[in-house]
Write a protein that holds these residues in place. Structure first.
Motif, PDB file in Angstrom:
ATOM      1  N   LYS A 150       1.213   6.698 -14.372  1.00  0.00           N
ATOM      2  CA  LYS A 150       2.517   6.414 -13.782  1.00  0.00           C
ATOM      3  C   LYS A 150       3.013   5.157 -14.348  1.00  0.00           C
ATOM      4  CE  LYS A 150       1.967   8.339  -9.275  1.00  0.00           C
ATOM      5  NZ  LYS A 150       0.871   9.634  -9.755  1.00  0.00           N
ATOM      6  N   ALA A 151       4.510   5.006 -14.308  1.00  0.00           N
ATOM      7  CA  ALA A 151       5.052   3.680 -14.823  1.00  0.00           C
ATOM      8  C   ALA A 151       4.735   2.646 -13.755  1.00  0.00           C
ATOM      9  CB  ALA A 151       6.712   4.043 -14.710  1.00  0.00           C
ATOM     10  N   ASP A 152       5.008   1.374 -14.128  1.00  0.00           N
ATOM     11  CA  ASP A 152       4.966   0.361 -13.054  1.00  0.00           C
ATOM     12  C   ASP A 152       5.791   0.453 -11.961  1.00  0.00           C
ATOM     13  OD1 ASP A 152       3.030  -0.661 -14.969  1.00  0.00           O
ATOM     14  OD2 ASP A 152       4.123  -2.352 -15.470  1.00  0.00           O
ATOM     15  N   GLY A 153       5.460   0.130 -10.893  1.00  0.00           N
ATOM     16  CA  GLY A 153       6.367   0.028  -9.870  1.00  0.00           C
ATOM     17  C   GLY A 153       5.812   0.241  -8.568  1.00  0.00           C
ATOM     18  N   LEU A 154       6.485   0.516  -7.482  1.00  0.00           N
ATOM     19  CA  LEU A 154       5.746   0.743  -5.920  1.00  0.00           C
ATOM     20  C   LEU A 154       6.083   2.317  -5.684  1.00  0.00           C
ATOM     21  CD1 LEU A 154       7.679  -2.348  -4.088  1.00  0.00           C
ATOM     22  CD2 LEU A 154       5.223  -2.039  -5.082  1.00  0.00           C
ATOM     23  N   TYR A 155       4.968   2.796  -4.982  1.00  0.00           N
ATOM     24  CA  TYR A 155       5.077   4.226  -4.649  1.00  0.00           C
ATOM     25  C   TYR A 155       4.457   4.434  -3.264  1.00  0.00           C
ATOM     26  CZ  TYR A 155       5.267   4.997  -9.842  1.00  0.00           C
ATOM     27  OH  TYR A 155       5.833   5.203 -10.971  1.00  0.00           O
ATOM     28  N   ALA A 156       5.136   5.468  -2.498  1.00  0.00           N
ATOM     29  CA  ALA A 156       4.522   5.696  -1.198  1.00  0.00           C
ATOM     30  C   ALA A 156       3.333   6.205  -1.224  1.00  0.00           C
ATOM     31  CB  ALA A 156       5.413   6.526  -0.680  1.00  0.00           C
ATOM     32  N   ASN A 157       2.254   5.822  -0.204  1.00  0.00           N
ATOM     33  CA  ASN A 157       0.960   6.153  -0.052  1.00  0.00           C
ATOM     34  C   ASN A 157       1.037   7.676   0.639  1.00  0.00           C
ATOM     35  OD1 ASN A 157      -1.700   7.044   0.866  1.00  0.00           O
ATOM     36  ND2 ASN A 157      -2.380   4.975   0.722  1.00  0.00           N
ATOM     37  N   PRO A 158       0.799   8.814   0.006  1.00  0.00           N
ATOM     38  CA  PRO A 158       0.990  10.221   0.647  1.00  0.00           C
ATOM     39  C   PRO A 158       0.152  10.345   1.966  1.00  0.00           C
ATOM     40  CG  PRO A 158      -0.156  10.156  -1.333  1.00  0.00           C
ATOM     41  CD  PRO A 158       0.515   8.853  -1.392  1.00  0.00           C
ATOM     42  N   ASP A 159      -1.002   9.527   1.970  1.00  0.00           N
ATOM     43  CA  ASP A 159      -1.912   9.415   3.030  1.00  0.00           C
ATOM     44  C   ASP A 159      -1.622   8.818   4.263  1.00  0.00           C
ATOM     45  OD1 ASP A 159      -3.142  11.591   1.677  1.00  0.00           O
ATOM     46  OD2 ASP A 159      -4.331  10.147   0.643  1.00  0.00           O
ATOM     47  N   ASN A 160      -1.068   7.640   3.996  1.00  0.00           N
ATOM     48  CA  ASN A 160      -0.547   6.836   5.138  1.00  0.00           C
ATOM     49  C   ASN A 160       0.848   6.168   4.863  1.00  0.00           C
ATOM     50  OD1 ASN A 160      -0.489   4.541   6.946  1.00  0.00           O
ATOM     51  ND2 ASN A 160      -2.575   3.984   6.586  1.00  0.00           N
ATOM     52  N   PRO A 161       1.752   6.472   5.887  1.00  0.00           N
ATOM     53  CA  PRO A 161       3.145   5.827   5.763  1.00  0.00           C
ATOM     54  C   PRO A 161       3.267   4.202   6.018  1.00  0.00           C
ATOM     55  CG  PRO A 161       2.941   7.039   7.584  1.00  0.00           C
ATOM     56  CD  PRO A 161       1.641   7.212   7.016  1.00  0.00           C
ATOM     57  N   SER A 162       2.223   3.897   6.124  1.00  0.00           N
ATOM     58  CA  SER A 162       2.473   2.205   6.363  1.00  0.00           C
ATOM     59  C   SER A 162       1.900   1.370   5.139  1.00  0.00           C
ATOM     60  CB  SER A 162       1.803   1.584   7.629  1.00  0.00           C
ATOM     61  OG  SER A 162       0.350   1.844   7.645  1.00  0.00           O
ATOM     62  N   LYS A 163       1.559   2.307   4.267  1.00  0.00           N
ATOM     63  CA  LYS A 163       0.688   1.702   2.958  1.00  0.00           C
ATOM     64  C   LYS A 163       1.751   2.260   1.824  1.00  0.00           C
ATOM     65  CE  LYS A 163      -3.754   0.906   4.870  1.00  0.00           C
ATOM     66  NZ  LYS A 163      -4.548  -0.178   4.521  1.00  0.00           N
ATOM     67  N   TYR A 164       1.319   1.516   0.640  1.00  0.00           N
ATOM     68  CA  TYR A 164       2.148   1.870  -0.641  1.00  0.00           C
ATOM     69  C   TYR A 164       1.155   1.438  -1.622  1.00  0.00           C
ATOM     70  CZ  TYR A 164       3.363  -3.072  -0.456  1.00  0.00           C
ATOM     71  OH  TYR A 164       3.207  -4.463  -0.428  1.00  0.00           O
ATOM     72  N   TYR A 165       1.251   1.921  -2.888  1.00  0.00           N
ATOM     73  CA  TYR A 165       0.641   1.353  -3.994  1.00  0.00           C
ATOM     74  C   TYR A 165       1.657   0.892  -5.061  1.00  0.00           C
ATOM     75  CZ  TYR A 165      -2.678   4.801  -2.923  1.00  0.00           C
ATOM     76  OH  TYR A 165      -3.753   5.725  -2.105  1.00  0.00           O
ATOM     77  N   ASN A 166       1.018  -0.366  -5.544  1.00  0.00           N
ATOM     78  CA  ASN A 166       1.927  -1.109  -6.527  1.00  0.00           C
ATOM     79  C   ASN A 166       1.091  -0.940  -7.827  1.00  0.00           C
ATOM     80  OD1 ASN A 166       3.064  -3.064  -8.144  1.00  0.00           O
ATOM     81  ND2 ASN A 166       2.693  -4.817  -6.681  1.00  0.00           N
TER      82      ASN A 166
END
Length: 85
Positions: free
Chosen positions: A38-54
């Motif tokens: 994946k390209a650099d950036g922020l992505y939603a965590n599909p398993d937990n809406p209150s978390k994200y991936y950087n």
């Protein structure tokens, strides 16, 4: 970002020379985990809406939103949950 060129005032009859700027995009070697490929950036965590991936440099970093907020992909930020009417 490169610094802006200095501003100069030209005398009548003087001309300036403009140089082109080249932008380079760096592709990172794939890492393991969510950010693999994946390209650099922020992505939603599909398993937990209150978390994200950087994703940065092919590495996966997990972030958490403040209590009561969820990751909003439209702004790439933590936001109050949208309520349906």
């Amino acid at each position: 970002l490169p610094p802006l060129p200095p501003t100069t005032t030209l005398k009548p009859g003087q001309t300036t020379t403009t140089t082109a700027t080249t932008t380079t995009t760096t592709t990172h070697a794939p890492g393991s985990g969510f950010c693999n490929g994946k390209a650099d950036g922020l992505y939603a965590n599909p398993d937990n809406p209150s978390k994200y991936y950087n994703c940065a440099g092919g590495h996966t970093y997990e972030g958490s939103c403040a209590t009561g907020t969820v990751f909003d992909d439209s702004c790439k930020c933590c936001n109050w949950p949208k309520r349906s009417h």
